[in-house]
Design a protein around this motif. Structure first.
Motif, PDB file in Angstrom:
ATOM      1  N   ASP A 286       0.867  -1.173   0.000  1.00 52.81           N
ATOM      2  CA  ASP A 286       0.000   0.000   0.000  1.00 52.81           C
ATOM      3  C   ASP A 286       0.906   1.225   0.000  1.00 52.81           C
ATOM      4  N   PRO A 287       0.846   2.076  -1.047  1.00 57.01           N
ATOM      5  CA  PRO A 287       1.862   3.117  -1.208  1.00 57.01           C
ATOM      6  C   PRO A 287       1.651   4.364  -0.373  1.00 57.01           C
ATOM      7  N   ASN A 288       0.556   4.433   0.382  1.00 56.17           N
ATOM      8  CA  ASN A 288       0.161   5.721   0.952  1.00 56.17           C
ATOM      9  C   ASN A 288       0.645   5.969   2.368  1.00 56.17           C
ATOM     10  N   ARG A 289       1.873   5.577   2.627  1.00 55.70           N
ATOM     11  CA  ARG A 289       2.530   6.034   3.848  1.00 55.70           C
ATOM     12  C   ARG A 289       3.233   7.341   3.482  1.00 55.70           C
ATOM     13  N   HIS A 290       2.725   8.429   4.007  1.00 50.46           N
ATOM     14  CA  HIS A 290       3.212   9.755   3.635  1.00 50.46           C
ATOM     15  C   HIS A 290       4.169  10.309   4.690  1.00 50.46           C
ATOM     16  N   THR A 291       5.126  11.109   4.250  1.00 52.99           N
ATOM     17  CA  THR A 291       6.089  11.730   5.162  1.00 52.99           C
ATOM     18  C   THR A 291       5.469  12.914   5.879  1.00 52.99           C
ATOM     19  N   ARG A 292       5.676  12.945   7.184  1.00 55.04           N
ATOM     20  CA  ARG A 292       5.104  13.993   8.029  1.00 55.04           C
ATOM     21  C   ARG A 292       6.170  14.526   8.989  1.00 55.04           C
ATOM     22  N   VAL A 293       6.007  15.782   9.402  1.00 52.86           N
ATOM     23  CA  VAL A 293       6.973  16.443  10.291  1.00 52.86           C
ATOM     24  C   VAL A 293       6.209  17.249  11.332  1.00 52.86           C
ATOM     25  N   GLN A 294       6.662  17.166  12.585  1.00 56.07           N
ATOM     26  CA  GLN A 294       6.083  17.987  13.643  1.00 56.07           C
ATOM     27  C   GLN A 294       7.111  18.158  14.758  1.00 56.07           C
ATOM     28  N   PRO A 295       6.974  19.227  15.567  1.00 60.70           N
ATOM     29  CA  PRO A 295       7.933  19.447  16.655  1.00 60.70           C
ATOM     30  C   PRO A 295       7.801  18.407  17.754  1.00 60.70           C
ATOM     31  N   VAL A 296       8.898  18.153  18.447  1.00 62.03           N
ATOM     32  CA  VAL A 296       8.855  17.347  19.663  1.00 62.03           C
ATOM     33  C   VAL A 296       8.745  18.286  20.856  1.00 62.03           C
ATOM     34  N   GLU A 297       8.443  17.708  22.023  1.00 54.63           N
ATOM     35  CA  GLU A 297       8.379  18.481  23.257  1.00 54.63           C
ATOM     36  C   GLU A 297       9.239  17.801  24.312  1.00 54.63           C
ATOM     37  N   TRP A 298       9.360  18.470  25.469  1.00 53.13           N
ATOM     38  CA  TRP A 298      10.169  17.946  26.565  1.00 53.13           C
ATOM     39  C   TRP A 298       9.396  18.116  27.861  1.00 53.13           C
ATOM     40  N   ASP A 299       9.439  17.094  28.718  1.00 55.74           N
ATOM     41  CA  ASP A 299       8.706  17.202  29.979  1.00 55.74           C
ATOM     42  C   ASP A 299       9.536  17.945  31.022  1.00 55.74           C
ATOM     43  N   GLU A 300       9.023  18.008  32.240  1.00 61.14           N
ATOM     44  CA  GLU A 300       9.641  18.838  33.273  1.00 61.14           C
ATOM     45  C   GLU A 300      11.015  18.339  33.704  1.00 61.14           C
ATOM     46  N   VAL A 301      11.341  17.083  33.419  1.00 64.56           N
ATOM     47  CA  VAL A 301      12.670  16.574  33.777  1.00 64.56           C
ATOM     48  C   VAL A 301      13.547  16.366  32.536  1.00 64.56           C
ATOM     49  N   GLY A 302      13.111  16.903  31.402  1.00 60.21           N
ATOM     50  CA  GLY A 302      13.941  16.876  30.203  1.00 60.21           C
ATOM     51  C   GLY A 302      13.821  15.649  29.346  1.00 60.21           C
ATOM     52  N   ARG A 303      12.772  14.856  29.540  1.00 59.91           N
ATOM     53  CA  ARG A 303      12.566  13.673  28.723  1.00 59.91           C
ATOM     54  C   ARG A 303      11.815  14.018  27.440  1.00 59.91           C
ATOM     55  N   LEU A 304      12.143  13.287  26.392  1.00 64.49           N
ATOM     56  CA  LEU A 304      11.533  13.496  25.095  1.00 64.49           C
ATOM     57  C   LEU A 304      10.060  13.096  25.117  1.00 64.49           C
ATOM     58  N   VAL A 305       9.209  13.972  24.573  1.00 64.04           N
ATOM     59  CA  VAL A 305       7.778  13.709  24.454  1.00 64.04           C
ATOM     60  C   VAL A 305       7.375  13.928  23.001  1.00 64.04           C
ATOM     61  N   LEU A 306       6.774  12.906  22.382  1.00 62.69           N
ATOM     62  CA  LEU A 306       6.432  12.987  20.961  1.00 62.69           C
ATOM     63  C   LEU A 306       4.995  13.421  20.709  1.00 62.69           C
ATOM     64  N   GLY A 307       4.120  13.283  21.687  1.00 66.46           N
ATOM     65  CA  GLY A 307       2.752  13.727  21.515  1.00 66.46           C
ATOM     66  C   GLY A 307       1.935  12.774  20.661  1.00 66.46           C
ATOM     67  N   VAL A 308       1.092  13.335  19.781  1.00 62.59           N
ATOM     68  CA  VAL A 308       0.242  12.545  18.896  1.00 62.59           C
ATOM     69  C   VAL A 308       0.430  13.036  17.467  1.00 62.59           C
ATOM     70  N   PRO A 309       0.219  12.170  16.467  1.00 65.48           N
ATOM     71  CA  PRO A 309       0.346  12.593  15.062  1.00 65.48           C
ATOM     72  C   PRO A 309      -0.661  13.701  14.733  1.00 65.48           C
ATOM     73  N   VAL A 310      -0.187  14.732  14.099  1.00 65.74           N
ATOM     74  CA  VAL A 310      -1.077  15.855  13.750  1.00 65.74           C
ATOM     75  C   VAL A 310      -1.946  15.473  12.565  1.00 65.74           C
ATOM     76  N   PRO A 311      -3.146  16.045  12.457  1.00 63.79           N
ATOM     77  CA  PRO A 311      -4.041  15.690  11.341  1.00 63.79           C
ATOM     78  C   PRO A 311      -3.581  16.278  10.024  1.00 63.79           C
ATOM     79  N   ASP A 312      -4.050  15.694   8.933  1.00 69.79           N
ATOM     80  CA  ASP A 312      -3.795  16.242   7.610  1.00 69.79           C
ATOM     81  C   ASP A 312      -4.363  17.658   7.510  1.00 69.79           C
ATOM     82  N   GLY A 313      -3.664  18.514   6.802  1.00 77.14           N
ATOM     83  CA  GLY A 313      -4.167  19.857   6.517  1.00 77.14           C
ATOM     84  C   GLY A 313      -3.971  20.863   7.616  1.00 77.14           C
ATOM     85  N   GLN A 314      -3.474  20.453   8.763  1.00 77.05           N
ATOM     86  CA  GLN A 314      -3.255  21.388   9.860  1.00 77.05           C
ATOM     87  C   GLN A 314      -1.894  22.062   9.738  1.00 77.05           C
TER      88      GLN A 314
END
Length: 318
Positions: A286-314
């Motif tokens: 299935d060819p429709n795996r599309h490339t996406r980019v969004q910022p990461v975040e950091w919690d109060e002790v400096g750990r990486l937080v990825l959040g949730v995938p952003v919707p199309d068109g946002q």
């Protein structure tokens, strides 16, 4: 000055890898739906990658090694030269993946000659894919996914030092095996590693399970002053850190890389996902795996937080 992008950034490109170089360009490569070649493109902005002209730097062989499926290329700049890491099978066994490396001495990797440096030999001659490399404290490391013949599973993640960009040095250490329920849906998979260093830690993300809506990401963390070849240095999250979002219409996010904003201040998550859940036939084709980019975040002790995938068109500010 940073930019605003709209996802998806590049259509029908899975296993995306974006590298921002000191020349001010973003370099992009990924698996193409035909799995038969390696493309590179570049742009001064991430949003500009969509319209940039892809250049085919390598095509699979007609027969023998490197003539089967070509998967998950990554582009890296090491000691003044460009390297592309990828895996490929053979014409008689397209899934017999092994690791290979290309090298280019040109300043612009879309030009010049890409030389085959050959195969990266690991401890076993088994299914191997998704190599990534990073430098830490003057040592170059390789992390890759491979079938461990001693356990049940499709792939585990390993790490080794490198003698040069195409040769391992010393032993290899298993970092993670598929063990949790979310890592073994459809297939027992740990693959697609990516490394981000910040806040005194080394974060290693990876993908797990089959490549449908169950595909998701896990994470290992090590202190920057620890022995990275000691499995005990790494702490594994017992829960996935990036998963499908029904609410946002994003399914099977994974096989990520990391890059940075134009000013170098914001770390960015690069990944693929589909915008529908139900797939007809084998998800691999299935060819429709599309490339996406969004910022990461950091919690109060400096750990990486990825959040949730952003919707199309946002719109996303990066």
């Amino acid at each position: 000055m940073n930019e605003t992008i709209t996802n998806p950034v590049v259509l029908q490109r899975a296993d995306p890898h974006i590298y921002r170089h000191s020349d001010g360009y973003y370099y992009f490569t990924a698996s193409v739906p035909e799995y038969d070649r390696i493309e590179l493109r570049r742009a001064e902005t991430i949003g500009g990658l969509a319209a940039s002209e892809p250049v085919v730097i390598w095509k699979k062989h007609l027969k023998g090694i490197m003539s089967g499926y070509v998967w998950a290329p990554e582009i890296h700049y090491i000691a003044g030269r460009w390297y592309v890491y990828f895996s490929a099978g053979s014409d008689d066994e397209p899934f017999a993946q092994r690791l290979y490396v290309l090298e280019n001495e040109s300043a612009n990797p879309l030009e010049g000659n890409w030389e085959e440096k050959g195969r990266i030999y690991t401890a076993w001659d088994t299914f191997s894919l998704d190599a990534t490399t990073f430098e830490h404290n003057g040592v170059q490391y390789l992390v890759w996914a491979q079938t461990d013949p001693s356990i049940q599973g499709n792939s585990s993640l390993f790490i080794s030092k490198m003698a040069n960009p195409w040769t391992l040095e010393g032993g290899q250490t298993v970092l993670t095996r598929p063990e949790y329920d979310w890592e073994i849906i459809g297939y027992r998979v740990n693959e697609g590693a990516a490394v981000l260093k910040k806040n005194g830690s080394i974060f290693l993300t990876y993908s797990a399970s089959a490549t449908n809506h169950h595909y998701c990401m896990g994470m290992l963390t090590a202190r920057e002053d620890s022995d990275l070849l000691d499995a005990a240095s790494w702490t594994k999250s017992p829960v996935p850190v990036f998963t499908s979002s029904e609410e946002n219409g994003q399914y099977g996010p994974g096989h990520n890389s990391f890059t940075v904003s134009a000013d170098g201040q914001q770390h960015l998550l690069v990944y693929h996902a589909r915008n529908y859940k139900e797939i007809t036939g084998d998800p691999l084709f299935d060819p429709n795996r599309h490339t996406r980019v969004q910022p990461v975040e950091w919690d109060e002790v400096g750990r990486l937080v990825l959040g949730v995938p952003v919707p199309d068109g946002q719109d996303v500010s990066i």
